[in-house]
Design an enzyme around this catalytic site. Structure first.
Site, PDB file in Angstrom:
ATOM      1  N   PHE A 509       0.819  -1.210   0.000  1.00  0.00           N
ATOM      2  CA  PHE A 509       0.000   0.000   0.000  1.00  0.00           C
ATOM      3  C   PHE A 509       0.847   1.252   0.000  1.00  0.00           C
ATOM      4  O   PHE A 509       0.421   2.310  -0.439  1.00  0.00           O
ATOM      5  CB  PHE A 509      -0.904   0.009   1.237  1.00  0.00           C
ATOM      6  CG  PHE A 509      -0.151  -0.163   2.521  1.00  0.00           C
ATOM      7  CD1 PHE A 509       0.489   0.907   3.118  1.00  0.00           C
ATOM      8  CD2 PHE A 509      -0.050  -1.409   3.115  1.00  0.00           C
ATOM      9  CE1 PHE A 509       1.191   0.747   4.293  1.00  0.00           C
ATOM     10  CE2 PHE A 509       0.647  -1.572   4.297  1.00  0.00           C
ATOM     11  CZ  PHE A 509       1.268  -0.498   4.886  1.00  0.00           C
ATOM     12  N   GLY A 510       2.074   1.184   0.577  1.00  0.00           N
ATOM     13  CA  GLY A 510       2.896   2.364   0.741  1.00  0.00           C
ATOM     14  C   GLY A 510       3.813   2.231   1.939  1.00  0.00           C
ATOM     15  O   GLY A 510       4.236   1.133   2.296  1.00  0.00           O
ATOM     16  N   THR A 511       4.104   3.336   2.588  1.00  0.00           N
ATOM     17  CA  THR A 511       5.064   3.356   3.692  1.00  0.00           C
ATOM     18  C   THR A 511       4.452   4.041   4.909  1.00  0.00           C
ATOM     19  O   THR A 511       3.717   5.018   4.785  1.00  0.00           O
ATOM     20  CB  THR A 511       6.336   4.112   3.269  1.00  0.00           C
ATOM     21  OG1 THR A 511       6.858   3.525   2.075  1.00  0.00           O
ATOM     22  CG2 THR A 511       7.399   4.035   4.357  1.00  0.00           C
ATOM     23  N   VAL A 512       4.800   3.517   6.105  1.00  0.00           N
ATOM     24  CA  VAL A 512       4.338   4.101   7.367  1.00  0.00           C
ATOM     25  C   VAL A 512       5.521   4.799   8.030  1.00  0.00           C
ATOM     26  O   VAL A 512       6.590   4.208   8.199  1.00  0.00           O
ATOM     27  CB  VAL A 512       3.759   3.035   8.310  1.00  0.00           C
ATOM     28  CG1 VAL A 512       3.294   3.690   9.614  1.00  0.00           C
ATOM     29  CG2 VAL A 512       2.605   2.305   7.651  1.00  0.00           C
ATOM     30  N   ASP A 621      -9.037  -8.322   5.579  1.00  0.00           N
ATOM     31  CA  ASP A 621      -7.582  -8.494   5.486  1.00  0.00           C
ATOM     32  C   ASP A 621      -6.975  -8.662   6.876  1.00  0.00           C
ATOM     33  O   ASP A 621      -5.990  -7.997   7.224  1.00  0.00           O
ATOM     34  CB  ASP A 621      -6.948  -7.300   4.758  1.00  0.00           C
ATOM     35  CG  ASP A 621      -5.555  -7.639   4.209  1.00  0.00           C
ATOM     36  OD1 ASP A 621      -5.238  -8.842   4.084  1.00  0.00           O
ATOM     37  OD2 ASP A 621      -4.796  -6.710   3.899  1.00  0.00           O
TER      38      ASP A 621
END
Length: 806
Positions: A509-512, A621
């Site tokens: 999804f991306g980066t935290v 999920d």
């Protein structure tokens, strides 16, 4: 050249928009023996031909005629003859794929054969759908308003190739029907949404979707402010529009609008509703001083059945007004805001252009089994319109099937219908062109030539316009979120995270990133990748998390929606994700009580999502990466990008794609042979998560000793250990008897949760009870297997709750 294309395009739109609908399938069956082929409207009815009757028709039924004609207003066709059923009787109609109108005609009276319809009760099914159950036509007509002696029940059913219509008499009863009508309709006529291709989900931020396995019953269809419009004066589908003069209306006036010139469009073709409907209306009145209208609403009350969702279609048309902001009003359904700002001119693009909007609302049983669904229109004053007024031309209300059942709420899950067609639908095409530039339109036109290119150009242009409309709808939702949550600019997020310098997690999804608010509070900032579909995932996550408040659900603090930049700001959890924790802390993962506390917290979080929120949230999920742990190892469910919102009474969900993570995804999500997708999909994922927590270390040891174990279905050897009673070594030799029982209880609960058939799994309410209860109270579940038969799907074990709440 461009002018020529636009001219031809407008010509094609004009022709298709004003052309009447011609149904592909029309069956008018006058049941029983008769020599009269025409009804009062001149339509030709046929007798029952052998190809639609079952082989046992002579033994299972007989025909009869009425003893005498009680009412002069009852038409000869199809009411004077009937097919009377002794036992189950199935008509089989060969039809083209798609949704069909099914109309059943009943005249409950006495017949010359000695049959009296007063004592008749029947259940009716079409393929996998239950339409009527223990139904009495006699009681129904006696309770009807306005009073009537005959009855038409109208249903809308999706059919693949054959419409199998079954009549099943109740015990010690005969059943009957006088006439059967089947008429096809335009593709996705009641499922794609209103003129804007949207179905507004009242009480939710997520639009509603109707899939190809949804049936419905018409409960109200009104020509507001006018007289009844009969079948032959409809727009090709033989619908009947009743007057709203009875219990439906409170207040309002009905002005006369002669010689109405209606400009039908591609968005609202002529078959949507006949000109008679748009030629009449109801308004609030007080034309000399519309300020008085602020003191009341324009109100209708519709009697409906409790426990079902309803599709409400509203028709609007402005003849006398010609500018935006002259008449603006709000729409309320069930005392809930359905649409705050309704300006017919602004939406339609001009005067004398009809439009229609679709809404979905769930009606609960708080007010009894037959409550009133209330529709209110009230002037909106905030934009200072020229007139404080409201208007309505037509109403259609459809009762949507509840897990395949339109008659009563039942728990058993039904098999899905086959798909309507293998051909691509406009939705499929939209997915393929999504994200492409407008140059695609020119390329297609040039590539295929001027003949077919024009048609393709028209289709793609329409789809592109629809996609842009959906994009605007998403931006409208973001405006709604701004009223509920903190909205950060991208520059503010950059400051909070110190230029995104501290990464605490990564994924598809991306980066935290870690960061600090101005008050010193630690936060996590999830920045989404700029990918196709990420906007929808973003909307899902913000919508889901904004409705939650629970100790086991991660707290949403704000969001960013700035151009292509999308981010979510939520509370910082010191111990990171569950998978990170288990890989870092080998000693703690051997502590049974620690793992049990984490598993119980996750169960409580899911129970809250399914039953504690106003709108049920199905996560889709659940996995170790999406469970975060605070400093006290309190688990919190996170990452709602794949979540789906639905009403609590809906046990079956519609999914356009497979969602979840391999290893945790429920089998019914990727294959309908296992059952229907529902909140039980989260139960399966939870079960796999618990087994993973208990057996992760064991799995590593087993695979080291026996390499063949890695190819074995994971729960198989967990189940074998449970049978052999040798699960102690998973946690070492020093495990206590109490810890051993806790571990065994977690395994038993996990195995119940991963039963392949959704109806065999417990609800999350029951899961929490099992986790908190004693081991002795639990039965050993059947061994889970991905190779199941049809019999397994239709049966349920002792913990089954039928796919619904327990």
């Amino acid at each position: 050249m461009i002018c020529f294309i636009l001219f031809v395009f407008s010509f094609l739109v004009s022709v298709s928009a004003t052309a009447p609908y011609k149904p592909d399938d029309v069956f008018l069956i006058n049941c029983g023996e008769t020599d009269v082929p025409f009804d009062n409207h001149g339509r030709t009815w046929t007798q029952e031909e052998k190809n639609i009757l079952p082989k046992n028709s002579d033994n299972a039924s007989f025909s009869s005629v009425v003893s005498y004609k009680e009412e002069s207003g009852i038409p000869q066709v199809p009411y004077m003859t009937a097919r009377i059923f002794r036992s189950d009787f199935t008509y089989s109609f060969p039809v083209s794929p798609g949704w069909k109108f099914l109309r059943l005609y009943f005249y409950p009276t006495s017949y010359k054969s000695g049959f009296d319809a007063v004592n008749s009760f029947v259940s009716v099914t079409v393929n996998d759908f239950t339409l009527l159950q223990n139904f009495s036509a006699d009681l129904t007509v006696k309770a009807s308003i306005p009073e009537s002696k005959s009855l038409i029940k109208e249903f809308i059913v999706p059919v693949y190739l054959t419409l199998n219509l079954t009549f099943r008499p109740s015990n010690n009863s005969l059943a009957f029907v006088n006439g059967i009508e089947i008429v096809s309709m335009p593709d996705r006529f009641y499922s794609k949404g209103g003129f804007d291709d949207l179905i507004t989900n009242v009480g939710s931020l997520i639009d509603f979707e109707i899939d190809n396995s949804t049936a419905s019953e018409t409960v109200h269809r009104l020509n507001v402010g006018g007289h009844m419009v009969d079948e032959v004066n409809d727009s090709g589908m033989f619908r009947r529009w009743l007057s709203d003069d009875y219990e439906f209306l409170i207040g309002g006036v009905s002005p006369y609008m002669p010689d109405v010139n209606i400009s039908y469009t591609e968005k609202t073709p002529a078959y949507v509703a006949p000109a008679y409907v748009y030629s009449t209306c109801r308004m609030m009145g007080n034309a000399q001083d519309t300020y008085l209208n602020l003191n009341f609403n324009l109100t209708w009350l519709f009697t409906v059945d409790a426990g079902f969702s309803y599709l409400v279609r509203l028709h609007f048309f402005e003849k006398y007004l010609n500018k935006a902001n002259q008449r603006v009003f709000s729409i309320f359904l069930g005392n809930q805001m359905a649409r705050e700002e309704m300006d017919v001119i602004r939406l339609s693009g001009g005067p004398r252009i009809p439009i229609y909007l679709d809404f979905r609302i769930y009606v609960g049983s708080e007010s009894g089994p037959r409550p009133d669904l209330r529709l209110d229109l009230h002037p909106l004053v905030k934009d200072n319109p020229e007139y404080y007024e409201a208007i309505l031309n037509g109403v259609e209300i459809l009762k949507l099937n509840n897990s395949g059942n339109l008659a009563i709420i039942q728990d058993n899950e039904l098999k899905p219908n086959p798909p309507l067609s293998s051909n691509l639908t406009p939705n499929h095409v939209t997915q393929q062109i999504k994200g492409k530039s407008s140059h695609l339109l020119v390329k297609i036109f040039i590539a295929v030539g001027p003949g077919t290119g024009l048609a393709t150009f028209v289709v793609v242009l329409m789809l592109w316009m629809r996609q842009m409309k959906r994009k605007n709808r998403k931006e409208e939702r973001v405006v709604m979120f701004k009223k509920l949550l903190n909205m950060y600019t991208y520059a503010e997020l950059k400051k909070i995270t110190k230029s995104f310098s501290y990464i605490i997690g990564k994924g598809g999804f991306g980066t935290v990133y870690g960061g600090n608010l101005s008050n010193g509070r630690k936060v996590a900032v999830k920045v989404l990748k700029d990918l196709k579909g990420s906007a929808e995932d973003f909307i899902n996550e913000v919508a889901s998390m904004s409705q939650t408040s629970h100790v086991n659900i991660v707290s949403l603090l704000g969001f960013c929606f700035e151009g292509s930049k999308r981010a979510i700001v939520y509370e910082f959890l010191e111990n990171g994700s569950l998978d990170q924790f288990m890989s870092r802390n080998k000693s703690l993962t051997q502590d049974v009580t620690t793992l049990y506390g984490i598993a119980l917290g996750i169960a409580r979080g899911l129970e809250y999502l399914h039953y504690g929120c106003k709108t049920r949230i199905v996560h889709f999920d659940i996995k170790p990466q999406n469970i975060l742990l605070d400093g006290n190892l309190c688990p919190k469910v996170s990452d709602f990008g794949l979540a789906k919102l639905c009403e609590k009474r809906e046990s079956v969900l519609s999914l356009m794609d497979t969602r979840g993570t391999i290893g945790y995804i429920a089998p019914e999500v990727f294959s309908r042979m296992y059952g229907r997708v529902s909140h039980k999909s989260d139960v399966y994922s939870f079960g796999m998560l618990v087994i993973d927590m208990i057996g992760a270390r064991s799995k590593e040891i087993v695979e080291t000793v026996d390499s063949a174990a890695s190819s074995t279905y994971f729960p198989d050897w967990i189940y074998k250990d449970l049978e052999d009673g040798e699960q102690t070594w998973i946690f070492g030799d020093e495990i206590t008897k109490e810890e051993k029982e806790i571990a065994k209880k977690m395994i038993v609960v996990g195995l119940w949760c991963i039963q392949p058939c959704p109806s065999d799994r417990p609800s999350m309410n029951r899961v929490v009870e099992m986790m908190e209860g004693s081991l002795d109270a639990l039965e050993i579940p059947p061994k889970p297997s991905m190779h199941i038969s049809t019999e397994v799907i239709t049966e349920s074990s002792s913990l089954s709750d039928g796919g619904e709440d327990v």
